[in-house]
Enzyme design. Sequence first.
Site, mmCIF file in Angstrom:
data_model
loop_
_atom_site.group_PDB
_atom_site.id
_atom_site.type_symbol
_atom_site.label_atom_id
_atom_site.label_comp_id
_atom_site.label_asym_id
_atom_site.label_seq_id
_atom_site.Cartn_x
_atom_site.Cartn_y
_atom_site.Cartn_z
ATOM 1 N N PHE A 115 0.847 -1.193 0.000
ATOM 2 C CA PHE A 115 0.000 0.000 0.000
ATOM 3 C C PHE A 115 0.884 1.244 0.000
ATOM 4 C CE2 PHE A 115 -2.520 3.430 1.876
ATOM 5 C CZ PHE A 115 -3.619 3.393 1.034
ATOM 6 N N ASP A 117 9.102 2.781 1.437
ATOM 7 C CA ASP A 117 7.927 3.497 1.929
ATOM 8 C C ASP A 117 7.834 3.230 3.426
ATOM 9 O OD1 ASP A 117 5.435 4.275 2.784
ATOM 10 O OD2 ASP A 117 4.358 3.517 1.029
ATOM 11 N N LYS A 170 2.501 9.864 8.138
ATOM 12 C CA LYS A 170 1.743 9.434 9.322
ATOM 13 C C LYS A 170 2.252 10.034 10.644
ATOM 14 C CE LYS A 170 -0.975 5.615 7.730
ATOM 15 N NZ LYS A 170 -0.635 4.877 6.515
HETATM 16 C C1 LIG Z 1 -0.944 5.190 5.111
HETATM 17 C C2 LIG Z 1 0.083 4.803 4.127
HETATM 18 C C3 LIG Z 1 0.278 5.539 2.937
HETATM 19 C C4 LIG Z 1 -0.638 6.675 2.520
HETATM 20 O O1 LIG Z 1 -0.525 7.775 3.361
HETATM 21 P P1 LIG Z 1 -1.645 8.937 3.243
HETATM 22 O O2 LIG Z 1 -1.174 9.959 4.233
HETATM 23 O O3 LIG Z 1 -2.952 8.328 3.576
HETATM 24 O O4 LIG Z 1 -1.592 9.443 1.848
HETATM 25 C C5 LIG Z 1 1.311 5.176 2.105
HETATM 26 N N1 LIG Z 1 2.117 4.141 2.405
HETATM 27 C C6 LIG Z 1 1.974 3.413 3.528
HETATM 28 C C7 LIG Z 1 2.923 2.301 3.817
HETATM 29 C C8 LIG Z 1 0.945 3.709 4.422
HETATM 30 O O5 LIG Z 1 0.774 2.962 5.515
#
Ligand SMILES: *Cc1c(COP(=O)(O)O)cnc(C)c1O
Length: 405
Positions: free
Chosen positions: A140, A225, A254
């Site tokens: 994700f 990420d 986050k």
């Molecule tokens: C939550 C998340 C995102 C997206 O972040 P947003 O602030 O909602 O755009 C991207 N990568 C990972 C691994 C995440 O957990």
Amino acid sequence: MSMQSTLNRALFDQVMVPNYNPAAVIPVRGQGSRVWDQEGREFIDFAGGIAVNCLGHCHPALVGALKDQGEKLWHLSNVMTNEPALQLAKTLTDSTFAERVYFANSGAEANEAALKLARRWALENGGEQKDQIIAFTKAFHGRTFFTVTVGGQPAYSDGFGPKPQGVDHIDFNDLAALEAVISDRTCAVMMEPIQGEGGIIPATQEFMEGVRALCDKHNALLIFDEVQTGVGRTGNLYAYQHYGVAPDILTTAKALGGGFPIAAMLTTAKIAESLKVGTHGSTYGGNPLACAVANAVLGVVNTPDVLEGVTVKHRKFLDGLNAINDKYQVFSEVRGQGLLIGAVLNDDFAGRARDFLVASADEGLMCLVAGANVVRFTPSLVISDEEIELGLARFEKAVAKVKLG
Ligand SMILES: *Cc1c(COP(=O)(O)O)cnc(C)c1O
């Protein structure tokens, strides 16, 4: 707010786009790892706003930074730089592999910047053919069209017309599969060190090292990420530090603002050269208010006290969850690192993670799911022992309820 409040869940359906389906309860106040709803009902917060509220609710250092900066300077635009942004970039580069920082407002935006940087870098360093992005199933990376396409859940990217091209997916932790698709045509490999939304699936040490070696061999960029794993979540400031495998680009969001929207993309000086003046940008990115709060977050989180505390609290959670499982036999495994924990349901409860979440809320506990089979916990990094015990006691009641049907 009283029970008669007109600001209720029913109003949501009348005024909001239906892409979310929120719970009936509406929280109005939080303190530490406790939250209260409109009726004054108390919840223990093991969700932390999905790994965002890393210092709980209304931490005095963050409230102080917000008030202080709020009376000085909120916003300028990137026509000018500002002191909080410079300080934050300095701290992030001093604390990581990185030498350059780009600020954004969300994880998806930081990832969008990372992908655009990688493509531009590859164009300049390998030519038009070097455009392949390799990513992983269940990954994700956010909800913009590029990031959702790189993410590994087609359900999130299908149905919006033609997708960005040049993206290939393989299974996570499968080094042979990567070896089979990577080539000198590869621009970048993007991965989470621990897949979060996908079910709290940690990369193996061997996989991390193997991916790095293959990227080096084919002159491809490695993008981590760390939107969910970053800012102390795993007990290191960033999860890559635990593996001892550094990326070329890292994204963080986050928890970086502890609840205030901010994100960053980190990279090396050499790679950063590809984002020349005018190639990319954001109106809010690096705004003084957000950066002041993030500076306060790092000031608290990036200390041995808090980071070592995460490892201690991890054991407390695992011991508690394993004890509950000894009694009720609902999990096949409890996994994850630091305070990114997934309780994997066994075959008898397959697909029922949401039932545990709903039962927990009924008992006064906020937790999360990660897919249909994993109950996820991402509490505050400074949650107290007392709050952990109280929350686990409530979770045990919820488990008992689900088990007894
Ligand atoms: C939550 C998340 C995102 C997206 O972040 P947003 O602030 O909602 O755009 C991207 N990568 C990972 C691994 C995440 O957990």
